[in-house]
Design a protein around this motif. Structure first.
Motif, PDB file in Angstrom:
ATOM      1  N   UNK A  76       0.774  -1.268   0.055  1.00 49.81           N
ATOM      2  CA  UNK A  76      -0.125   0.124   0.032  1.00 49.81           C
ATOM      3  C   UNK A  76       0.719   1.400   0.052  1.00 49.81           C
ATOM      4  N   UNK A  77       2.145   1.229   0.241  1.00 50.10           N
ATOM      5  CA  UNK A  77       3.027   2.142   0.190  1.00 50.10           C
ATOM      6  C   UNK A  77       2.572   3.264   1.537  1.00 50.10           C
ATOM      7  N   UNK A  78       2.174   2.712   2.411  1.00 51.73           N
ATOM      8  CA  UNK A  78       1.734   3.374   3.672  1.00 51.73           C
ATOM      9  C   UNK A  78       2.593   3.016   4.666  1.00 51.73           C
ATOM     10  N   UNK A  79       2.788   3.953   5.600  1.00 52.85           N
ATOM     11  CA  UNK A  79       3.469   4.151   6.689  1.00 52.85           C
ATOM     12  C   UNK A  79       2.590   4.171   8.024  1.00 52.85           C
ATOM     13  N   UNK A  80       2.659   3.387   8.982  1.00 57.60           N
ATOM     14  CA  UNK A  80       1.676   3.486  10.249  1.00 57.60           C
ATOM     15  C   UNK A  80       2.406   4.161  11.203  1.00 57.60           C
ATOM     16  N   UNK A  81       1.956   4.710  12.136  1.00 57.69           N
ATOM     17  CA  UNK A  81       2.308   5.039  13.708  1.00 57.69           C
ATOM     18  C   UNK A  81       1.215   4.587  14.308  1.00 57.69           C
ATOM     19  N   UNK A  82       1.681   3.468  15.180  1.00 58.52           N
ATOM     20  CA  UNK A  82       0.679   3.054  16.103  1.00 58.52           C
ATOM     21  C   UNK A  82       1.100   3.534  17.581  1.00 58.52           C
ATOM     22  N   UNK A  83       0.094   4.239  18.142  1.00 55.35           N
ATOM     23  CA  UNK A  83       0.451   5.127  19.282  1.00 55.35           C
ATOM     24  C   UNK A  83      -0.552   4.471  20.395  1.00 55.35           C
ATOM     25  N   UNK A  84       0.051   3.888  21.421  1.00 55.88           N
ATOM     26  CA  UNK A  84      -0.542   3.457  22.509  1.00 55.88           C
ATOM     27  C   UNK A  84      -0.317   4.150  23.653  1.00 55.88           C
ATOM     28  N   UNK A  85      -1.064   4.147  24.874  1.00 53.51           N
ATOM     29  CA  UNK A  85      -0.995   4.594  26.093  1.00 53.51           C
ATOM     30  C   UNK A  85      -0.861   6.022  25.903  1.00 53.51           C
ATOM     31  N   UNK A  86      -1.490   6.731  25.368  1.00 52.05           N
ATOM     32  CA  UNK A  86      -1.446   8.164  24.904  1.00 52.05           C
ATOM     33  C   UNK A  86      -1.645   8.983  26.175  1.00 52.05           C
ATOM     34  N   UNK A  87      -0.858  10.149  26.017  1.00 52.16           N
ATOM     35  CA  UNK A  87      -0.562  11.103  27.085  1.00 52.16           C
ATOM     36  C   UNK A  87      -1.290  12.529  26.765  1.00 52.16           C
ATOM     37  N   UNK A  88      -1.746  13.355  27.289  1.00 51.65           N
ATOM     38  CA  UNK A  88      -1.978  14.681  26.946  1.00 51.65           C
ATOM     39  C   UNK A  88      -0.892  15.421  26.144  1.00 51.65           C
ATOM     40  N   UNK A  89       0.421  15.171  26.691  1.00 50.48           N
ATOM     41  CA  UNK A  89       1.574  15.809  25.931  1.00 50.48           C
ATOM     42  C   UNK A  89       1.745  15.250  24.662  1.00 50.48           C
ATOM     43  N   UNK A  90       1.093  14.307  24.090  1.00 46.92           N
ATOM     44  CA  UNK A  90       1.121  13.693  22.667  1.00 46.92           C
ATOM     45  C   UNK A  90       0.481  14.506  22.043  1.00 46.92           C
ATOM     46  N   UNK A  91      -0.495  15.490  22.656  1.00 43.45           N
ATOM     47  CA  UNK A  91      -1.406  16.349  21.647  1.00 43.45           C
ATOM     48  C   UNK A  91      -0.666  17.057  20.731  1.00 43.45           C
ATOM     49  N   UNK A  92      -0.898  16.832  19.398  1.00 41.33           N
ATOM     50  CA  UNK A  92      -0.029  17.970  18.479  1.00 41.33           C
ATOM     51  C   UNK A  92      -0.582  17.474  17.102  1.00 41.33           C
ATOM     52  N   UNK A  93      -0.135  18.229  15.944  1.00 44.42           N
ATOM     53  CA  UNK A  93      -0.339  18.052  14.996  1.00 44.42           C
ATOM     54  C   UNK A  93       0.861  17.004  14.132  1.00 44.42           C
ATOM     55  N   UNK A  94       0.554  15.866  13.896  1.00 42.45           N
ATOM     56  CA  UNK A  94       1.196  14.852  13.339  1.00 42.45           C
ATOM     57  C   UNK A  94       1.412  15.044  11.862  1.00 42.45           C
ATOM     58  N   UNK A  95       2.758  15.005  11.372  1.00 47.93           N
ATOM     59  CA  UNK A  95       2.992  15.173   9.856  1.00 47.93           C
ATOM     60  C   UNK A  95       3.991  14.028   9.617  1.00 47.93           C
ATOM     61  N   UNK A  96       3.844  13.665   8.204  1.00 46.11           N
ATOM     62  CA  UNK A  96       4.939  12.531   7.866  1.00 46.11           C
ATOM     63  C   UNK A  96       5.606  13.419   6.706  1.00 46.11           C
ATOM     64  N   UNK A  97       6.772  13.004   6.442  1.00 48.69           N
ATOM     65  CA  UNK A  97       7.579  13.592   5.556  1.00 48.69           C
ATOM     66  C   UNK A  97       8.698  12.404   5.007  1.00 48.69           C
ATOM     67  N   UNK A  98       9.067  12.618   3.620  1.00 47.12           N
ATOM     68  CA  UNK A  98      10.172  11.608   3.116  1.00 47.12           C
ATOM     69  C   UNK A  98      11.382  12.359   2.677  1.00 47.12           C
TER      70      UNK A  98
END
Length: 119
Positions: A76-98
């Motif tokens: 699928x040419x797709x990269x995943x970011x599995x995020x577990x045990x999330x914390x309030x400090x993980x709040x953000x805009x998440x970007x990917x780049x190559x």
């Protein structure tokens, strides 16, 4: 040219999980590596995780190690970011780049996906 688009963000309670996707298209054969970054309000953008496009090696920031995992679906040419045990400090805009090579800058940024973790 390579284009990337992020998806999967949302609102989740602390301790919850989300899986972000970064779909790449275009000249994907030219990709050397793909990385996830995040930027919280009033803070600088920070590195989260990366993977070689061939999947041979991954890296994760110390701040998310043990909670976040990066993986790639080559079909699928797709990269995943599995995020577990999330914390309030993980709040953000998440970007990917190559980037096309190990000593080049990350480019072809996606529009980002918002992750909000409530306490």
């Amino acid at each position: 040219q390579v284009q990337v688009v992020e998806s999967g963000g949302g609102l989740v309670q602390a301790g919850g999980s989300l899986r972000l996707s970064c779909a790449a298209s275009g000249r994907t054969f030219s990709i050397h590596s793909l990385a996830w970054f995040r930027q919280a309000p009033g803070k600088q953008r920070e590195f989260v995780a990366s993977t070689l496009w061939n999947g041979a090696r991954t890296a994760v920031a110390d701040s998310v190690k043990g909670r976040f995992t990066i993986s790639k679906d080559s079909v699928k040419n797709t990269v995943y970011l599995q995020m577990n045990t999330l914390k309030p400090e993980d709040t953000a805009i998440y970007y990917c780049a190559v980037r096309p090579g190990p000593a080049t800058d990350f480019g072809s940024w996606g529009p980002g996906t918002q992750v909000t973790v409530s306490s």
